[in-house]
Enzyme design. Structure first.
Site, PDB file in Angstrom:
ATOM      1  N   ASP A   1       2.726  20.694  20.622  1.00  9.64           N
ATOM      2  CA  ASP A   1       3.260  19.914  19.655  1.00  9.64           C
ATOM      3  C   ASP A   1       3.534  18.396  20.291  1.00  9.64           C
ATOM      4  OD1 ASP A   1       3.905  18.829  16.787  1.00  9.64           O
ATOM      5  OD2 ASP A   1       5.667  18.538  18.160  1.00  9.64           O
TER       6      ASP A   1
ATOM      7  N   LYS B   1       1.767  14.499  20.594  1.00  8.60           N
ATOM      8  CA  LYS B   1       2.426  13.037  20.503  1.00  8.60           C
ATOM      9  C   LYS B   1       2.452  12.359  21.615  1.00  8.60           C
ATOM     10  CE  LYS B   1       5.195  15.507  16.829  1.00  8.60           C
ATOM     11  NZ  LYS B   1       6.164  16.344  16.500  1.00  8.60           N
TER      12      LYS B   1
ATOM     13  N   VAL C   1       3.524  10.920  14.742  1.00  2.69           N
ATOM     14  CA  VAL C   1       4.794  11.109  15.757  1.00  2.69           C
ATOM     15  C   VAL C   1       6.083  10.720  15.095  1.00  2.69           C
ATOM     16  CG1 VAL C   1       5.240  10.328  17.940  1.00  2.69           C
ATOM     17  CG2 VAL C   1       3.025  10.184  17.497  1.00  2.69           C
TER      18      VAL C   1
ATOM     19  N   ARG D   1      -6.625  25.631  -3.527  1.00  6.06           N
ATOM     20  CA  ARG D   1      -6.458  26.478  -4.628  1.00  6.06           C
ATOM     21  C   ARG D   1      -5.631  25.685  -5.721  1.00  6.06           C
ATOM     22  NH1 ARG D   1      -5.178  28.954  -0.050  1.00  6.06           N
ATOM     23  NH2 ARG D   1      -6.356  30.580   1.006  1.00  6.06           N
TER      24      ARG D   1
ATOM     25  N   GLY E   1      -5.247  17.349   0.665  1.00  2.84           N
ATOM     26  CA  GLY E   1      -4.310  18.459   1.147  1.00  2.84           C
ATOM     27  C   GLY E   1      -3.074  17.940   0.122  1.00  2.84           C
ATOM     28  N   CYS E   2      -2.280  18.984  -0.150  1.00  2.40           N
ATOM     29  CA  CYS E   2      -0.931  18.777  -0.922  1.00  2.40           C
ATOM     30  C   CYS E   2       0.049  19.887  -0.664  1.00  2.40           C
ATOM     31  CB  CYS E   2      -1.427  18.815  -2.547  1.00  2.40           C
ATOM     32  SG  CYS E   2      -0.134  18.152  -3.532  1.00  2.40           S
TER      33      CYS E   2
END
EC number: 1.1.1.3
Lengths: 435, 435
Positions: free
Chosen positions: B203, B207, B134, B51, B15-16
């Protein structure tokens, strides 16, 4: 379980005062949890004390007066809670050189002889952990050295002495002077009978040296730290801060300074300063400690908690004991501490700071221009001016932009000699806001 | 330097996006410092993206669409910043099982599949670090797992979601309602186009599961967390809190609960609660995060900072990368994470809580006694009562002592049905003060 997994990690303790007593208690009470967390049991094999009869709560079989023999007894790690320089220094060097790991809460020793202790640890590979030396129970050195190890720390600024913070909080709340507030702090148990180490900033300076070393990968010693205490503070200083929506704190400040040529250095100092009431450190009251950290990628962080106390400090000691023990279980020692950056320590005079100056001046034409000229002659730019007349006298408050501390100090010296200046009411550095 | 000391530690990234781009930047910009801190250079060998043409700022030689091949390429560690469950889960399991260490910022994955990932790491000994999952840049998991490893944590209570904290801070400041404040937060970039994960507490619950697991040495999953969001909050709730000197925060709370028989369990929950304005968490405004920790020996601690943002999260990722790399240099992997305690998760209904209830009642004789009787029938003890009449109607505010959440909920349900109660204006849990 295999035999190896039941072989205890052995611990010897040097000293058994307020912190040591709590370490012994926690090692006993939390034994099952510690065993589960480490993977092997921990066994306390001995405690070196000067007067065994003063420790009736400790199993007498554990007590010894022969600290050297205890260090040489082949334990996995030594916990040092004697405090002071000697015999702690000699005993820890002896342990580290022979490969025995050390956990210590001794800030004075680390701040004065840190390089020597680290060198001894490096020579054998032994672990040297000292989370308890700064800000008691607050996890601080491990976050600086490990959590932020991939970041670039620009500043560490904190309240690291509970006694002085208690005194300053009380002065701020009551408007009382320094001497009477310190007396009251002594009566309430917040100040020692001899409060010199606290009020003159020695304790905070030792902690600043340790913090700067960890934050900037550079060995900083207590003698490198510019130190001013709180004994010169008056009710007028506190009132002057309040007038501008600020409060006075004794701060330990460790900064990375980049000069115009791009050369880096570190400024490490302890002094009272005015900070805005909205700053996260401003609301840290009483005997609490808090440390504010700024890093390039992480931004602003703050760590808050109780900076002193036997149980609190023991919690930090035990965290280090578990770390060293886990390293042993994993097969040796932990990663090494690094001081590769070797940044020079910047003299206080060359450190950029900001001043607040409060003057009583004669209320006549031309005084403001005389005062402003003194600032201009020293290349000091003024950020805030407030003048208020009362009969033939006026109160003049000035806050500067950033300049070298030496230029600011010369400016104040020159102002004090101006005929129109009747009294320099308050001079104090300003921190915690954009210049 | 020997050849070994120049052999790079190799890193591949999956991932970037916002975080990954910052990780790549920092690995490049801080290369010299990282080498010095680790003892060997770090080399980024590849980045898997969907991509490649969308990443013109990255050296094209590094980019690949074949994430599996990158995982299998024999690097020392994988940094995962894809987010979401798949393909992250499969890729990380593949890496860990083969002994490749992992650094991840993926809270959803850890909260749902933590046990599986930890088991895979345990099977090979590989490191699994996830500080960035977290509270962004705030060092939190390392302090919980390491600094407090010798202590007994009783509670972790925090503001861990910046979007909801921004909305609640704004409602508190302006008196506005929830819907319009959320709209404004979206316009200002503080809320996502689809804010469900934030405002409904998903979310924060992920955490909370991760925090509870670390604090209590117990595997807690997202589905174990009792979850209530902020979408049901009204301006009346916020005003009711203000009347009592309190403010409303969305809290993630992880508590060790000991029942009368001495049996231990953990309560893990996310819900809005009123806290006193003097509580350290009350002044945490805007998009900041803060986590308050209570431990037996350490006492009260607080950690504060920016909980989100690409650079901030990247700082935490880099800290973990350095830790894994140092472990490699020291000869292997770090100490294992432990989940030995295996404490049961307590159902919300059996969790001790306190309620604030604000009612509009008919202002006639006997109403207070009817209301008080409902509390007594449920064995709920009342701590504070405030009644204020206005013509034929009265406002009645009650704050309870601690009782089981189920008893409190039944009490409120029964109150709502009393003929004398015209409206239940606000019901909210109360935290952060002695019961």
């Amino acid at each position: 379980m295999s035999e190896v997994r039941n072989t205890p990690i052995t611990v010897a303790m040097l000293g058994c005062g307020t912190v040591g007593g709590q370490v012994a208690r926690l090692l006993h009470e939390q034994a099952d949890d510690l065993t589960a967390r480490i993977g092997r049991p921990i066994r306390l094999t001995g405690i070196a004390v000067r007067r065994p009869h003063r420790h009736p709560e400790i199993d007498p079989e554990l007590l010894t007066t022969d600290a050297e023999a205890l260090v040489d007894s082949g334990v996995d790690l030594i916990v040092e809670v004697i405090g002071g320089i000697e015999p702690a220094r000699s005993l820890l060097l002896r342990a580290l050189k022979s490969g025995t790991s050390v956990v210590t809460a001794n800030k004075a020793l680390l701040a004065e002889h840190g390089p020597e202790l680290h060198a001894a640890a490096d020579s054998s590979g032994a672990d040297l952990y000292f989370e308890a030396a700064v800000a008691g129970a607050i996890p601080l050195l491990r976050p600086l050295r490990e959590s932020l190890a991939g970041d670039r720390i620009s500043r560490v600024m904190g309240i690291v002495n509970g006694t002085t913070n208690y005194v300053l909080s009380a002065m701020d709340a009551s408007g009382s002077g320094y001497a009477e507030t310190l007396d009251e702090a002594g009566r309430l148990g917040y100040a020692e009978a001899d409060p010199t180490a606290d009020v003159d900033g020695f304790d905070a300076a030792a902690k600043a040296a340790i913090l700067a070393s960890s934050a900037f990968h550079t060995r900083v010693r207590a003698e490198d730290v510019h130190r001013e205490g709180i004994s010169g503070l008056s009710a007028a200083d506190v009132a002057a801060a309040q007038l501008l929506g600020r409060t006075v704190k004794l701060l330990a400040i460790c900064e990375r300074v980049v000069d115009q040529s791009g050369a880096e250095s570190v400024s490490v100092r302890v002094h009272p300063a005015m900070i805005p009431r909205a700053h996260p450190l401003a609301s840290v009251g009483g005997a609490f400690n808090a440390v504010f950290v700024e890093a390039e990628a992480a931004g602003q962080l703050m760590f808050y908690g109780q900076g002193a106390g036997g149980a609190q400090t023991a919690s930090a000691v035990l965290g280090d004991v578990v770390a060293v023990a886990r390293n042993r279980v994993a097969g040796g020692y932990g990663p090494r501490e690094s001081a590769y950056a070797r940044l020079p320590v910047r003299p206080m005079g060359e450190t950029p700071t900001r001043y607040h100056v409060s003057l009583d001046v004669a209320d006549r034409t031309g005084v403001l221009s005389q005062v402003a000229l003194v600032f201009a002659e020293h290349d000091v730019s003024i950020a805030i001016v407030r003048q208020e007349g009362r009969s033939d006298e006026a109160s003049l408050v000035l806050v500067t932009h950033t300049a070298s501390d030496a230029a600011l100090r010369s400016t104040v010296d020159k102002l004090a000699g101006l005929p129109a200046v009747r009294e320099v009411v308050s001079v104090m550095r300003v921190e915690g806001e954009e210049a």
